[in-house]
Design a protein around this motif. Structure first.
Motif, PDB file in Angstrom:
ATOM      1  N   ASP A 142      19.655  54.286 -17.301  1.00 19.56           N
ATOM      2  CA  ASP A 142      19.590  53.163 -16.367  1.00 19.56           C
ATOM      3  C   ASP A 142      19.873  53.621 -14.934  1.00 19.56           C
ATOM      4  N   ARG A 143      20.548  54.759 -14.766  1.00 20.23           N
ATOM      5  CA  ARG A 143      20.869  55.290 -13.441  1.00 20.23           C
ATOM      6  C   ARG A 143      19.773  56.206 -12.907  1.00 20.23           C
ATOM      7  N   ALA A 144      18.809  56.560 -13.742  1.00 22.20           N
ATOM      8  CA  ALA A 144      17.770  57.511 -13.334  1.00 22.20           C
ATOM      9  C   ALA A 144      16.806  56.886 -12.326  1.00 22.20           C
ATOM     10  N   ASP A 145      16.375  57.702 -11.366  1.00 18.99           N
ATOM     11  CA  ASP A 145      15.280  57.300 -10.484  1.00 18.99           C
ATOM     12  C   ASP A 145      13.946  57.627 -11.138  1.00 18.99           C
ATOM     13  N   VAL A 146      13.928  58.725 -11.906  1.00 16.19           N
ATOM     14  CA  VAL A 146      12.720  59.143 -12.610  1.00 16.19           C
ATOM     15  C   VAL A 146      13.144  59.897 -13.871  1.00 16.19           C
ATOM     16  N   LYS A 196       9.983  54.224 -15.415  1.00 20.51           N
ATOM     17  CA  LYS A 196      10.551  55.378 -14.722  1.00 20.51           C
ATOM     18  C   LYS A 196       9.993  56.709 -15.230  1.00 20.51           C
ATOM     19  N   ILE A 197       9.215  56.666 -16.315  1.00 22.57           N
ATOM     20  CA  ILE A 197       8.781  57.904 -16.962  1.00 22.57           C
ATOM     21  C   ILE A 197       7.591  58.526 -16.236  1.00 22.57           C
ATOM     22  N   PHE A 198       7.665  59.839 -16.066  1.00 23.26           N
ATOM     23  CA  PHE A 198       6.555  60.612 -15.500  1.00 23.26           C
ATOM     24  C   PHE A 198       6.373  61.854 -16.365  1.00 23.26           C
ATOM     25  N   MET A 235      -2.203  63.337 -25.449  1.00 22.08           N
ATOM     26  CA  MET A 235      -2.756  62.149 -26.109  1.00 22.08           C
ATOM     27  C   MET A 235      -1.774  60.989 -26.044  1.00 22.08           C
ATOM     28  N   MET A 236      -0.479  61.284 -26.225  1.00 20.27           N
ATOM     29  CA  MET A 236       0.527  60.239 -26.158  1.00 20.27           C
ATOM     30  C   MET A 236       0.637  59.680 -24.735  1.00 20.27           C
ATOM     31  N   PHE A 237       0.586  60.573 -23.729  1.00 18.94           N
ATOM     32  CA  PHE A 237       0.621  60.109 -22.337  1.00 18.94           C
ATOM     33  C   PHE A 237      -0.493  59.087 -22.081  1.00 18.94           C
ATOM     34  N   LYS A 238      -1.682  59.422 -22.546  1.00 16.96           N
ATOM     35  CA  LYS A 238      -2.830  58.542 -22.318  1.00 16.96           C
ATOM     36  C   LYS A 238      -2.685  57.237 -23.101  1.00 16.96           C
ATOM     37  N   LYS A 239      -2.202  57.338 -24.327  1.00 18.57           N
ATOM     38  CA  LYS A 239      -2.021  56.148 -25.152  1.00 18.57           C
ATOM     39  C   LYS A 239      -0.993  55.208 -24.538  1.00 18.57           C
ATOM     40  N   GLU A 240       0.106  55.761 -24.041  1.00 16.62           N
ATOM     41  CA  GLU A 240       1.187  54.956 -23.479  1.00 16.62           C
ATOM     42  C   GLU A 240       0.983  54.647 -21.986  1.00 16.62           C
ATOM     43  N   ARG A 241      -0.126  55.172 -21.433  1.00 16.82           N
ATOM     44  CA  ARG A 241      -0.432  54.987 -20.007  1.00 16.82           C
ATOM     45  C   ARG A 241       0.693  55.509 -19.119  1.00 16.82           C
ATOM     46  N   ILE A 242       1.158  56.696 -19.454  1.00 22.84           N
ATOM     47  CA  ILE A 242       2.188  57.364 -18.666  1.00 22.84           C
ATOM     48  C   ILE A 242       1.499  58.300 -17.672  1.00 22.84           C
ATOM     49  N   PRO A 243       1.746  58.165 -16.386  1.00 20.54           N
ATOM     50  CA  PRO A 243       1.145  59.089 -15.421  1.00 20.54           C
ATOM     51  C   PRO A 243       1.671  60.489 -15.669  1.00 20.54           C
ATOM     52  N   ILE A 259       5.325  64.335  -7.640  1.00 16.58           N
ATOM     53  CA  ILE A 259       6.049  63.313  -8.402  1.00 16.58           C
ATOM     54  C   ILE A 259       6.488  62.184  -7.469  1.00 16.58           C
ATOM     55  N   LEU A 260       7.034  62.543  -6.312  1.00 14.47           N
ATOM     56  CA  LEU A 260       7.460  61.534  -5.348  1.00 14.47           C
ATOM     57  C   LEU A 260       6.270  60.674  -4.908  1.00 14.47           C
ATOM     58  N   SER A 261       5.140  61.339  -4.659  1.00 10.18           N
ATOM     59  CA  SER A 261       3.953  60.625  -4.200  1.00 10.18           C
ATOM     60  C   SER A 261       3.421  59.683  -5.273  1.00 10.18           C
ATOM     61  N   GLU A 262       3.380  60.157  -6.512  1.00  8.70           N
ATOM     62  CA  GLU A 262       2.816  59.349  -7.605  1.00  8.70           C
ATOM     63  C   GLU A 262       3.725  58.184  -8.003  1.00  8.70           C
ATOM     64  N   THR A 263       5.042  58.390  -7.891  1.00 10.66           N
ATOM     65  CA  THR A 263       5.974  57.357  -8.345  1.00 10.66           C
ATOM     66  C   THR A 263       6.393  56.415  -7.224  1.00 10.66           C
ATOM     67  N   GLY A 264       6.121  56.801  -5.989  1.00 12.06           N
ATOM     68  CA  GLY A 264       6.525  55.961  -4.862  1.00 12.06           C
ATOM     69  C   GLY A 264       7.998  56.044  -4.535  1.00 12.06           C
ATOM     70  N   LEU A 265       8.693  57.055  -5.076  1.00 10.08           N
ATOM     71  CA  LEU A 265      10.110  57.220  -4.776  1.00 10.08           C
ATOM     72  C   LEU A 265      10.293  57.626  -3.320  1.00 10.08           C
ATOM     73  N   GLU A 266      11.364  57.173  -2.729  1.00  6.31           N
ATOM     74  CA  GLU A 266      11.636  57.457  -1.324  1.00  6.31           C
ATOM     75  C   GLU A 266      12.107  58.888  -1.143  1.00  6.31           C
ATOM     76  N   ARG A 267      11.537  59.574  -0.173  1.00  5.44           N
ATOM     77  CA  ARG A 267      11.981  60.927   0.186  1.00  5.44           C
ATOM     78  C   ARG A 267      13.213  60.805   1.067  1.00  5.44           C
ATOM     79  N   LYS A 268      14.348  61.217   0.552  1.00  5.88           N
ATOM     80  CA  LYS A 268      15.576  61.163   1.345  1.00  5.88           C
ATOM     81  C   LYS A 268      15.689  62.445   2.171  1.00  5.88           C
TER      82      LYS A 268
END
Length: 270
Positions: A142-146, A196-198, A235-243, A259-268
């Protein structure tokens, strides 16, 4: 032996290295590179000048110097050497002074000085990445950003650590191992945090080479096993629609940035 290159600074020299590497990467030749940080006194500057002059005498070529020296007296000493100087800071400072209408106030170590709140965020992210590496625990997701997932040795751990160290991103990672392949699916703990999964994947031949360095001749490292695991996980990534991202031809810096670009996470910025 390649052309001699020096990165010099009265601070960490990180800025000079980053800019210098970016410039030199455009040229398909070899360079022999040396970094000299914390040239903070005139005595130290004179020693560096002598080193540059000795290099010129020894090689017959003027060494290339990329520097980010704030102190004008120290900078003048380096300028007086036999090196070819490329001064990143002052190349941009004067034009910006005109545009901004503000006189620059150079100060050593300002670029990488410590902001306590930002520093604490980064240390917390590093501890988080280490405590949540390789599926050690899934209690703190729950604390993870990604959350990075993929086969073993596809680049999850170095990417997690780089994200935490460079950007203060809390990155957990979870490996799919051989025992998972007969009925591969996302564990319920991961499904609860699916947004949150990548995913990371890799060319099977490259994976085979990496695993062979660790456990040569094992089933774990066999090309057949690597092909099977990569196929099942993708195959699992595609099935679960995980980028997901193929890490084969990317450095850890590139992987983290993508990863930052694809997930939209803020660059600190630190």
């Amino acid at each position: 032996m390649g052309r001699k290159v020096f990165y010099i600074s009265d601070g960490t020299a990180i800025t000079a290295e980053v800019f210098g590497h970016a410039v030199l990467s455009q040229f398909p030749i070899e360079f022999e590179q040396t970094t000299i940080p914390f040239v903070e006194t005139l005595t130290k500057a004179e020693e560096v000048k002598q080193k540059l002059n000795d290099c010129f005498i020894t090689t017959g070529e003027r060494p290339l110097v990329f520097h980010s020296i704030v102190n004008p007296e120290i900078r003048a000493i380096i300028y007086s050497s036999e090196a070819l100087d490329y001064d990143f800071l002052n190349t941009f400072v004067a034009p910006l002074e005109q545009q901004l209408g503000v006189k620059a106030e150079p100060r050593i170590h300002r670029t990488h000085s410590i902001d306590n709140a930002a520093y604490n965020d980064r240390i917390d992210a590093i501890h988080y990445a280490m405590d949540n590496d390789d599926g050690i625990t899934m209690k703190n997701l729950d604390r993870a950003d990604v959350i990075l997932v993929g086969v073993s040795r596809c680049g999850k751990t170095p990417s997690s650590l780089y994200l935490s160290m460079q950007f203060g991103i809390k990155a957990a990672n979870y490996p799919f191992i051989a025992e998972d392949m007969d009925n591969l699916k996302l564990p319920s703990e991961l499904k609860a945090h699916k947004k949150k999964i990548f995913g990371l994947t890799i060319d099977p031949m490259r994976l085979h080479e990496i695993r062979n360095q660790r456990l040569e001749g094992s089933t774990y490292a066999s090309l057949r096993q690597c092909r099977m695991e990569v196929k099942e996980v993708e195959m699992m990534f595609k099935k679960e629609r995980i980028p997901f991202l193929n890490t084969t031809y990317h450095s850890v810096e590139e992987i983290a940035t993508k990863i930052l670009s694809e997930t939209g996470l803020e660059r600190k910025m630190f």
